[in-house]
Write a protein that holds these residues in place. Structure first.
Motif, PDB file in Angstrom:
ATOM      1  N   GLN A  80       1.115  -1.361   0.318  1.00 34.20           N
ATOM      2  CA  GLN A  80      -0.076  -0.248  -0.083  1.00 34.20           C
ATOM      3  C   GLN A  80       0.827   1.303   0.199  1.00 34.20           C
ATOM      4  O   GLN A  80       1.742   1.598   0.245  1.00 34.20           O
ATOM      5  CB  GLN A  80      -1.140   0.581   1.126  1.00 34.20           C
ATOM      6  N   VAL A  81       0.725   2.034  -0.956  1.00 34.56           N
ATOM      7  CA  VAL A  81       1.298   3.691  -1.498  1.00 34.56           C
ATOM      8  C   VAL A  81       0.349   4.147  -1.835  1.00 34.56           C
ATOM      9  O   VAL A  81      -0.960   4.299  -1.961  1.00 34.56           O
ATOM     10  CB  VAL A  81       2.116   3.448  -1.955  1.00 34.56           C
ATOM     11  N   THR A  82       0.428   5.559  -1.065  1.00 36.35           N
ATOM     12  CA  THR A  82      -0.354   6.862  -2.218  1.00 36.35           C
ATOM     13  C   THR A  82      -0.318   6.546  -3.357  1.00 36.35           C
ATOM     14  O   THR A  82      -0.064   5.886  -3.827  1.00 36.35           O
ATOM     15  CB  THR A  82       0.508   7.730  -1.513  1.00 36.35           C
ATOM     16  N   LYS A  83      -1.563   7.128  -4.152  1.00 33.33           N
ATOM     17  CA  LYS A  83      -1.618   7.037  -5.562  1.00 33.33           C
ATOM     18  C   LYS A  83      -0.901   7.649  -6.769  1.00 33.33           C
ATOM     19  O   LYS A  83      -0.157   7.653  -7.655  1.00 33.33           O
ATOM     20  CB  LYS A  83      -3.101   7.705  -5.927  1.00 33.33           C
ATOM     21  N   GLU A  84      -0.492   8.839  -5.268  1.00 31.01           N
ATOM     22  CA  GLU A  84       1.174   9.433  -6.546  1.00 31.01           C
ATOM     23  C   GLU A  84       1.905   9.005  -6.346  1.00 31.01           C
ATOM     24  O   GLU A  84       2.887   8.622  -7.340  1.00 31.01           O
ATOM     25  CB  GLU A  84       1.799  10.711  -4.894  1.00 31.01           C
ATOM     26  N   VAL A  85       2.683   8.112  -5.604  1.00 25.54           N
ATOM     27  CA  VAL A  85       4.128   7.755  -5.114  1.00 25.54           C
ATOM     28  C   VAL A  85       3.988   6.088  -6.018  1.00 25.54           C
ATOM     29  O   VAL A  85       4.227   5.475  -7.260  1.00 25.54           O
ATOM     30  CB  VAL A  85       3.944   5.942  -3.567  1.00 25.54           C
ATOM     31  N   ARG A  86       2.202   5.596  -6.141  1.00 20.77           N
ATOM     32  CA  ARG A  86       2.419   4.299  -6.796  1.00 20.77           C
ATOM     33  C   ARG A  86       2.098   4.695  -8.292  1.00 20.77           C
ATOM     34  O   ARG A  86       3.292   4.537  -9.631  1.00 20.77           O
ATOM     35  CB  ARG A  86       0.852   3.595  -6.910  1.00 20.77           C
ATOM     36  N   ASP A  87       1.433   6.549  -9.108  1.00 20.04           N
ATOM     37  CA  ASP A  87       1.831   6.246 -10.146  1.00 20.04           C
ATOM     38  C   ASP A  87       3.043   7.175 -10.760  1.00 20.04           C
ATOM     39  O   ASP A  87       3.557   6.757 -12.106  1.00 20.04           O
ATOM     40  CB  ASP A  87       0.894   7.914 -10.463  1.00 20.04           C
ATOM     41  N   HIS A  88       3.846   7.457 -10.012  1.00 17.67           N
ATOM     42  CA  HIS A  88       5.363   8.419 -10.258  1.00 17.67           C
ATOM     43  C   HIS A  88       5.945   6.809 -10.294  1.00 17.67           C
ATOM     44  O   HIS A  88       6.409   6.809 -11.365  1.00 17.67           O
ATOM     45  CB  HIS A  88       5.973   8.398  -8.570  1.00 17.67           C
TER      46      HIS A  88
END
Length: 95
Positions: free
Chosen positions: A8-16
């Motif tokens: 689980q990571v933030t959406k920002e981290v996932r998108d990056h």
């Protein structure tokens, strides 16, 4: 077959990470595997340190203790200094 899990990571981290993976031509899972493989555990770092010290000892031909390595903030300069001192001491003992 390999087991999978969820991180689980933030959406920002996932998108990056997804963009980095795309830029490198790999999947997100492959990117995470590559990143994990590059990170050493504390035990692996300690093993590498011991191995590196043995290489240095072998290359310069002088036995430098781990304590002497640990006292050396500027490792390379202090290795030369310690080795020179030991060589001078050995020559003085042989004379």
């Amino acid at each position: 077959m390999a087991q999978h899990t969820t991180i689980q990571v933030t959406k920002e981290v996932r998108d990056h990470l997804a963009q980095v993976a795309k830029d490198r031509g790999v999947t997100l899972g492959q990117l995470v595997e590559q990143l994990a493989a590059e990170q050493l555990t504390a035990e692996q770092r300690a093993e590498r340190l011991l191995a590196d010290r043995e290489v240095v000892r072998g290359m310069i031909g002088v036995d430098i203790s781990d304590e002497e390595f640990d006292r050396a903030p500027d490792v390379l300069a202090n290795i030369y200094k310690i080795a020179a001192e030991k060589v001078r001491a050995a020559r003085g003992a042989a004379a």
